[in-house]
Every structure is written in C-alpha cells, then in structure tokens.
Design a protein around this motif. Structure first.
Motif, PDB file in Angstrom:
ATOM      1  N   GLY A 106       2.021   0.416  -6.198  1.00 21.10           N
ATOM      2  CA  GLY A 106       2.276  -0.762  -5.383  1.00 21.10           C
ATOM      3  C   GLY A 106       2.741  -0.528  -3.960  1.00 21.10           C
ATOM      4  N   TYR A 107       2.625   0.702  -3.474  1.00 21.99           N
ATOM      5  CA  TYR A 107       3.037   0.996  -2.109  1.00 21.99           C
ATOM      6  C   TYR A 107       1.892   0.745  -1.139  1.00 21.99           C
ATOM      7  N   GLU A 108       2.219   0.159   0.011  1.00 21.37           N
ATOM      8  CA  GLU A 108       1.267   0.090   1.114  1.00 21.37           C
ATOM      9  C   GLU A 108       1.372   1.421   1.855  1.00 21.37           C
ATOM     10  N   ILE A 109       0.229   2.031   2.125  1.00 23.35           N
ATOM     11  CA  ILE A 109       0.185   3.350   2.752  1.00 23.35           C
ATOM     12  C   ILE A 109       0.021   3.170   4.257  1.00 23.35           C
ATOM     13  N   VAL A 110       1.008   3.673   5.010  1.00 19.43           N
ATOM     14  CA  VAL A 110       1.045   3.467   6.454  1.00 19.43           C
ATOM     15  C   VAL A 110       1.041   4.828   7.157  1.00 19.43           C
ATOM     16  N   GLY A 111       0.002   5.081   7.919  1.00 13.90           N
ATOM     17  CA  GLY A 111      -0.075   6.308   8.695  1.00 13.90           C
ATOM     18  C   GLY A 111       0.511   6.093  10.079  1.00 13.90           C
ATOM     19  N   ILE A 112       1.328   7.013  10.522  1.00  9.23           N
ATOM     20  CA  ILE A 112       1.878   6.937  11.874  1.00  9.23           C
ATOM     21  C   ILE A 112       0.989   7.837  12.729  1.00  9.23           C
ATOM     22  N   GLU A 113       0.031   7.197  13.382  1.00 10.31           N
ATOM     23  CA  GLU A 113      -1.021   7.948  14.076  1.00 10.31           C
ATOM     24  C   GLU A 113      -1.689   7.060  15.120  1.00 10.31           C
ATOM     25  N   GLN A 114      -2.105   7.658  16.205  1.00 10.73           N
ATOM     26  CA  GLN A 114      -2.872   6.955  17.228  1.00 10.73           C
ATOM     27  C   GLN A 114      -4.339   7.005  16.812  1.00 10.73           C
ATOM     28  N   THR A 115      -4.877   5.845  16.411  1.00  9.93           N
ATOM     29  CA  THR A 115      -6.269   5.769  15.959  1.00  9.93           C
ATOM     30  C   THR A 115      -6.951   4.569  16.618  1.00  9.93           C
ATOM     31  N   THR A 116      -8.248   4.449  16.368  1.00  8.52           N
ATOM     32  CA  THR A 116      -8.981   3.290  16.865  1.00  8.52           C
ATOM     33  C   THR A 116      -8.521   2.002  16.184  1.00  8.52           C
ATOM     34  N   ASP A 117      -7.835   2.115  15.033  1.00  8.04           N
ATOM     35  CA  ASP A 117      -7.353   0.939  14.302  1.00  8.04           C
ATOM     36  C   ASP A 117      -5.834   0.778  14.329  1.00  8.04           C
ATOM     37  N   SER A 118      -5.127   1.601  15.098  1.00  3.93           N
ATOM     38  CA  SER A 118      -3.663   1.537  15.038  1.00  3.93           C
ATOM     39  C   SER A 118      -3.128   0.278  15.721  1.00  3.93           C
ATOM     40  N   VAL A 119      -1.996  -0.170  15.185  1.00  4.27           N
ATOM     41  CA  VAL A 119      -1.271  -1.340  15.679  1.00  4.27           C
ATOM     42  C   VAL A 119       0.061  -0.830  16.225  1.00  4.27           C
ATOM     43  N   MET A 120       0.502  -1.373  17.328  1.00  2.00           N
ATOM     44  CA  MET A 120       1.819  -1.004  17.841  1.00  2.00           C
ATOM     45  C   MET A 120       2.875  -1.425  16.824  1.00  2.00           C
ATOM     46  N   ILE A 121       3.821  -0.549  16.575  1.00  3.29           N
ATOM     47  CA  ILE A 121       4.855  -0.852  15.584  1.00  3.29           C
ATOM     48  C   ILE A 121       5.614  -2.121  15.957  1.00  3.29           C
ATOM     49  N   THR A 122       5.688  -2.413  17.232  1.00  6.02           N
ATOM     50  CA  THR A 122       6.366  -3.625  17.699  1.00  6.02           C
ATOM     51  C   THR A 122       5.603  -4.893  17.320  1.00  6.02           C
ATOM     52  N   ASP A 123       4.319  -4.751  16.994  1.00  4.89           N
ATOM     53  CA  ASP A 123       3.487  -5.893  16.612  1.00  4.89           C
ATOM     54  C   ASP A 123       3.254  -5.979  15.106  1.00  4.89           C
ATOM     55  N   PHE A 124       3.789  -5.033  14.352  1.00  5.34           N
ATOM     56  CA  PHE A 124       3.584  -4.979  12.909  1.00  5.34           C
ATOM     57  C   PHE A 124       4.710  -5.721  12.197  1.00  5.34           C
ATOM     58  N   GLU A 125       4.330  -6.626  11.305  1.00  8.64           N
ATOM     59  CA  GLU A 125       5.343  -7.376  10.563  1.00  8.64           C
ATOM     60  C   GLU A 125       5.628  -6.678   9.235  1.00  8.64           C
ATOM     61  N   ILE A 126       6.816  -6.129   9.118  1.00  5.72           N
ATOM     62  CA  ILE A 126       7.248  -5.475   7.885  1.00  5.72           C
ATOM     63  C   ILE A 126       7.672  -6.564   6.917  1.00  5.72           C
ATOM     64  N   ASN A 127       7.102  -6.530   5.722  1.00  4.36           N
ATOM     65  CA  ASN A 127       7.361  -7.550   4.708  1.00  4.36           C
ATOM     66  C   ASN A 127       8.430  -7.032   3.752  1.00  4.36           C
ATOM     67  N   ARG A 128       9.566  -7.691   3.703  1.00  8.83           N
ATOM     68  CA  ARG A 128      10.674  -7.199   2.878  1.00  8.83           C
ATOM     69  C   ARG A 128      10.397  -7.267   1.383  1.00  8.83           C
ATOM     70  N   THR A 129       9.283  -7.897   0.965  1.00  4.67           N
ATOM     71  CA  THR A 129       8.942  -7.934  -0.455  1.00  4.67           C
ATOM     72  C   THR A 129       7.988  -6.803  -0.852  1.00  4.67           C
ATOM     73  N   LYS A 130       7.583  -5.983   0.127  1.00  7.77           N
ATOM     74  CA  LYS A 130       6.642  -4.892  -0.143  1.00  7.77           C
ATOM     75  C   LYS A 130       7.348  -3.544  -0.202  1.00  7.77           C
ATOM     76  N   LYS A 131       6.631  -2.580  -0.783  1.00  3.51           N
ATOM     77  CA  LYS A 131       7.063  -1.183  -0.769  1.00  3.51           C
ATOM     78  C   LYS A 131       6.111  -0.431   0.153  1.00  3.51           C
ATOM     79  N   TYR A 132       6.660   0.511   0.921  1.00  3.74           N
ATOM     80  CA  TYR A 132       5.860   1.239   1.900  1.00  3.74           C
ATOM     81  C   TYR A 132       6.000   2.747   1.726  1.00  3.74           C
TER      82      TYR A 132
END
Length: 176
Positions: A98-124
C-alpha cells in the motif's frame, strides 16, 4: 541572556522508547548510494523525524561501519533498516503493502515538491538515488511519482543526505 540547552535538557527519548513510538508512514530507500557519510546522515535524519524504516538497496553500504557511524551517531541502532539486493523487488513489495512509490529525481515527469500534496492517509516510500547517476534506470519505470526540489542557484543537484533531509521534513510535517 540566551544559553544553549545541555543534552540532558533536550528530553530526548532512549532507543528502547524510540522503538515503541509510532512512526510516520514513510520508508526511505537508498538506491546504490556510494558514500557512507550519506548513509549515516540519512539514518540520523530518519531518527529525527520518526521515519518507519530505511531500505538499503544494491551497493549501498550497510551498518555496522565506522564511517556510517560517524554521521549516524547511533541512529543505526534506533531506526529499523534492511538490505535488499534488487530495488524492483523492494518497490513491488512496498506497492503491494500500500505504499506510494516516490522517486526524488529530476525527470520529464517530476513535480516540484512545493506543488505536491502529501496525503496524510497514505503511506509513502521515497527513493534517493546514487550521487552521480541518480535513481537506477531499472527502477525509474517502476515509480509512481517523481518529486524535485526547487533550486535557484547555478548547481543542478543537492547532496543526497541534504536532499533526503529536505524531503523527509516535508513529509514529516504532514504525516506526523
């Protein structure tokens, strides 16, 4: 007059208590990290923010080792950790759990961490990649989300343990 607090005034918990305290639902995966300093510093930060576990993958050095201990200052004893040879096996297991897999990497699909909404009901599970190559190519296609830390200067990357500290803090602020 301002005085620095003495260690005994900080009221930190001991390792036995740390093991029993509820952790945030965050696992840190170190993917082929070379530097023992980066490994140790990641352990120390994971302790500070009550991270659930660290998984060392591939060639990432493992405790006990004097160079890891220099930066970890005992956090290898408090933070749960394991070593897994294959990162994709690790990712698949965590995703099934049940973990969402999050890569910390500069990619063509990356989102700025400042624009990412962390959901307190999820596991990462966050993946920090090698100091030179970043996240391994074999893992890249098996990641759900890519986050990038905004950088305003001339350099194109941050040190692995610095990057990890920033990301762990962003997640800890929401998940704790």
């Amino acid at each position: 007059m301002v005085n620095k607090l003495k260690l005994e005034e900080l009221n930190r918990i001991d390792i036995k208590t740390f093991k029993k305290v509820e952790k945030i639902p965050l696992i840190v995966i170190l993917d082929n990290i070379r530097s023992m300093h980066n490994v140790g510093a990641t352990f120390r930060t994971a302790d500070a923010f009550l991270v659930e576990k660290i998984i060392l993958c591939g060639i990432t050095p493992q405790p006990p080792h004097r160079e890891i201990h220099k930066a970890a200052l005992g956090a290898t004893e408090s933070v749960d950790w394991s070593h897994e040879a294959d990162i994709n096996t690790t990712i698949d297991t965590l995703r099934k759990d049940g973990y969402e897999i999050v890569g910390i990497e500069q990619t063509t699909d990356s989102v700025m961490i400042t624009d990412f909404e962390i959901n307190r009901t999820k596991k990462y599970a966050i993946i920090l990649g090698n100091e030179v190559e970043g996240i391994s190519d074999e893992a890249l296609q098996n990641i759900d989300t890519f986050l990038e830390i905004p950088q305003l200067g001339t350099k194109h990357s941050l040190n692995v343990s610095v990057c990890g500290g920033i990301v762990m803090w962003e997640f800890a602020k929401v998940l704790k």
